[in-house]
Design a protein around this motif. Structure first.
Motif, PDB file in Angstrom:
ATOM      1  N   GLU A   4      25.188   8.304 -48.865  1.00 32.97           N
ATOM      2  CA  GLU A   4      26.356   9.078 -49.149  1.00 32.97           C
ATOM      3  C   GLU A   4      25.905  10.536 -49.585  1.00 32.97           C
ATOM      4  O   GLU A   4      26.669  11.559 -49.518  1.00 32.97           O
ATOM      5  N   GLN A   5      24.959  10.477 -50.568  1.00 33.08           N
ATOM      6  CA  GLN A   5      24.445  11.758 -50.818  1.00 33.08           C
ATOM      7  C   GLN A   5      23.848  12.655 -49.715  1.00 33.08           C
ATOM      8  O   GLN A   5      24.134  13.938 -49.632  1.00 33.08           O
ATOM      9  N   THR A  32      33.151  13.677 -44.181  1.00 34.46           N
ATOM     10  CA  THR A  32      31.915  12.946 -44.335  1.00 34.46           C
ATOM     11  C   THR A  32      31.385  12.942 -42.961  1.00 34.46           C
ATOM     12  O   THR A  32      32.005  13.300 -41.981  1.00 34.46           O
ATOM     13  N   VAL A  33      29.954  12.656 -43.047  1.00 36.79           N
ATOM     14  CA  VAL A  33      29.238  12.634 -41.898  1.00 36.79           C
ATOM     15  C   VAL A  33      28.440  11.200 -41.715  1.00 36.79           C
ATOM     16  O   VAL A  33      27.738  11.020 -42.582  1.00 36.79           O
ATOM     17  N   ALA A  34      28.479  10.434 -40.665  1.00 37.98           N
ATOM     18  CA  ALA A  34      27.745   9.367 -40.503  1.00 37.98           C
ATOM     19  C   ALA A  34      26.350   9.574 -40.257  1.00 37.98           C
ATOM     20  O   ALA A  34      25.789  10.331 -39.556  1.00 37.98           O
ATOM     21  N   ALA A  76      18.034  22.566 -48.054  1.00 38.98           N
ATOM     22  CA  ALA A  76      18.823  21.932 -49.140  1.00 38.98           C
ATOM     23  C   ALA A  76      17.881  20.950 -49.881  1.00 38.98           C
ATOM     24  O   ALA A  76      16.712  20.702 -49.462  1.00 38.98           O
ATOM     25  N   ASP A  77      18.389  21.108 -51.248  1.00 40.64           N
ATOM     26  CA  ASP A  77      17.588  20.290 -52.136  1.00 40.64           C
ATOM     27  C   ASP A  77      17.408  18.821 -51.815  1.00 40.64           C
ATOM     28  O   ASP A  77      18.538  18.146 -51.209  1.00 40.64           O
ATOM     29  N   GLY A  78      16.082  18.121 -51.949  1.00 43.22           N
ATOM     30  CA  GLY A  78      16.111  16.668 -51.257  1.00 43.22           C
ATOM     31  C   GLY A  78      15.498  16.554 -49.989  1.00 43.22           C
ATOM     32  O   GLY A  78      15.290  15.488 -49.606  1.00 43.22           O
TER      33      GLY A  78
END
Length: 551
Positions: A4-5, A32-34, A76-78
């Motif tokens: 989800e994140q 949302t993106v799958a 992006a972070d992570g």
């Protein structure tokens, strides 16, 4: 970083690309993106085909779209790395610290891990079992007890307000046959041709005589009414006790007889007439079900003025909706498959939406096998295998897990010998043993004075990563079980998680050896073990199965 994140991170990257003019999305940025776990670890931690879905809409080659998104995501972070594969797939590797954070998040959430707001604000009426009070619950009803209660737990975790309801069929010919059978048993007469047999009939008849020793001196018609009144209550009390012992309790026990005595049927017919969906013909009142997809119109009030079988269904459905339920679920056996069309037509006739306001789930047959041979009847019930037979053979936990483990629309053969064993061949033992093993390790750590601590950046071993990704999947598994009304997804996930944990444990030492001083890696792995315990316990609870700490 859980799915989800990561989905939110991808949405943020798409938003940044759109706002900077580097791509144009006519329908706007999706909310949302799958993302999914790739089959091979070489393809990263997660994958998405969002570029294939949106590329043409943006007027771009999907691979070019994917490349632009990959460049934005990499910053992006992570996110550690993003690769573009094939015609536009994105393979994403997350940073160790971001992935390791999952363990911390799981333990912090505790029993709420896996919950969501997917069904928040929805009032759901879940009607299941609803066996006639003319005998013990047979194996088909037991399947719905396990599946229905699990589904209620899953909907609750998805944010719904759930009411479990039992429809008490205490009106009609089957009750007359039941009371007639009790009367015959009390007099020592043969069971009526269309009556009920089995030892339980004699047991109930004897118990009626204890309460009313004078009953056999009454004329048969009066005596049968006594047997009806007391016998039905005794039978239903036994049914409720069996279900309670099985871990299934209902919020509402709704009596069919009340529908006919309260005027609810007349109210439902009046409502349908007001909507223009009834007509009179041959002295009867008909419902225009063919207009709403049924194969023919149905009589709802017979020419003698009595309600047809469907009349009770009309009144009961309208009563549920008037009680404020947004969704009404009815769980029925395989022999009721032909019943679905008329019920959906009835729903539409009230102005509601079939499949939304009313859903009917059909459960297929369950066959029990012992010593390689089908188990066909109960000594007590005479003709069917009952809930108590199953529980006495393999126990509540194994019975509930076994019945919820398979898609309810498929026939299943349950090998009682297998489900009674304590071996890895028994799926419920496998999952419960994993929880007990985790709990034992945590006790050993406590004895050593070793406490779990979050050091997510240290969880870099391949088996740690696999376990973390598996734990991160749990909320999505719960959500899909709710969306598809399939509790078996929880069971299959738990079995996979148990295997994943054992492989992690075999490759990653959690506790220090000998005189080795505990270090932060031990503490980080201990937190991962505790997170596994949380998810195993939460998943078993959704199935109504215990999570033992010792086995």
């Amino acid at each position: 970083m859980n799915p989800e994140q990561l989905s939110s991170t991808i949405v943020a990257a798409l938003t940044a690309l759109a706002e900077s003019g580097r791509l144009t999305l006519p329908d706007g940025v999706p909310t949302t993106v799958a993302v999914e776990r790739p089959r091979s670890k070489e393809h990263g931690d997660y994958a998405t085909n969002v570029a294939l879905q949106l590329g043409k809409k943006a007027g771009m080659n999907p691979r070019d779209f994917a490349q632009a998104l990959a460049e934005e995501l990499t910053a992006a972070d992570g996110v550690a790395k993003v690769d573009v594969a094939g015609p536009g797939f994105l393979n994403i590797t997350v940073e160790a610290g971001a992935q390791g954070q999952v363990a911390t998040d799981v333990v912090a959430a505790g029993t709420s891990y896996g919950s969501s707001e997917a069904f928040a604000g929805e009032k759901i009426n879940l009607e299941f079992v609803s066996a006639n009070p003319t005998g013990p619950i047979h194996i088909g009803g037991v399947r719905w007890a396990a599946v229905g209660d699990a589904l209620g737990r899953i909907f609750t975790m998805a944010g719904a307000q759930v009411t479990r309801e039992y429809y008490f069929n205490d009106h009609g010919g089957q009750i007359d046959r039941f009371s007639g059978s009790l009367l015959a048993a009390a007099h020592g007469r043969p069971v009526p041709e269309d009556g009920y047999g089995g030892d339980y009939i004699e047991e109930i008849a004897k118990n009626v005589l204890v309460q009313r020793p004078d009953v056999l001196g009454l004329p048969d018609e009066e005596a049968q009414e006594v047997f009806r009144e007391i016998g039905v209550d005794l039978m239903f009390a036994e049914i409720k006790q069996s279900l309670h012992d099985f871990g299934v309790d209902f919020d509402v026990y709704f009596h069919e007889d009340n529908l006919h005595k309260s005027g609810a049927v007349d109210k439902a017919v009046a409502r349908l007439t007001e909507l223009g969906n009834t007509y009179e013909q041959d002295g009867a009142i008909w419902l225009r079900t063919e207009k709403f997809g049924d194969d023919k119109d149905r009589v709802i009030i017979k020419s003698d003025g009595h309600g047809a079988y469907l009349s009770g269904d009309l009144a009961y459905y309208l009563d549920k909706r008037s009680r404020g339920f947004d969704r009404c679920f009815i769980m029925l056996g395989a022999d009721h498959h032909g019943y679905v069309g008329r019920m959906m037509a009835m729903c539409a006739a009230f102005g509601d939406q079939p499949g939304v306001n009313l859903e009917i789930l059909i459960g297929q047959m369950v066959n029990l096998v012992r010593d390689g041979q089908p188990l066909r009847m109960s000594k007590r019930a005479g003709t069917v295998v009952t809930i108590d037979d199953l529980v006495s053979a393999i126990g509540v936990d194994a019975a509930r897990y076994a019945l919820a483990r398979y898609s309810s629309d498929s026939n299943i053969d349950l090998d009682l010998d297998l489900w009674a064993t304590q071996s890895n061949d028994n799926p419920v033992f496998t999952v419960q043993y994993a929880h007990a093993r985790v709990s034992s390790l945590l006790r050993n750590a406590a004895d050593l004075g070793l406490a779990a601590e979050p050091h997510p950046e240290l969880l870099t071993h391949e088996k740690e990563g696999v376990l973390l990704r598996a734990l991160a999947e749990f909320p999505r598994v719960v959500a899909s079980a709710a969306d598809f009304r399939q509790p078996h997804r929880i069971a299959r996930y738990l079995e996979e998680l148990a295997g994943t944990y054992h492989r992690f444990y075999d490759n990653c030492r959690v506790l220090p050896m000998g005189d080795e001083e505990p270090n932060d890696l031990h503490r980080a792995r201990l937190l991962l073990v505790d997170a596994t315990r949380v998810v195993l316990a939460n998943g078993l609870d959704l199935l109504g199965v215990s999570a033992p700490e010792r086995m």
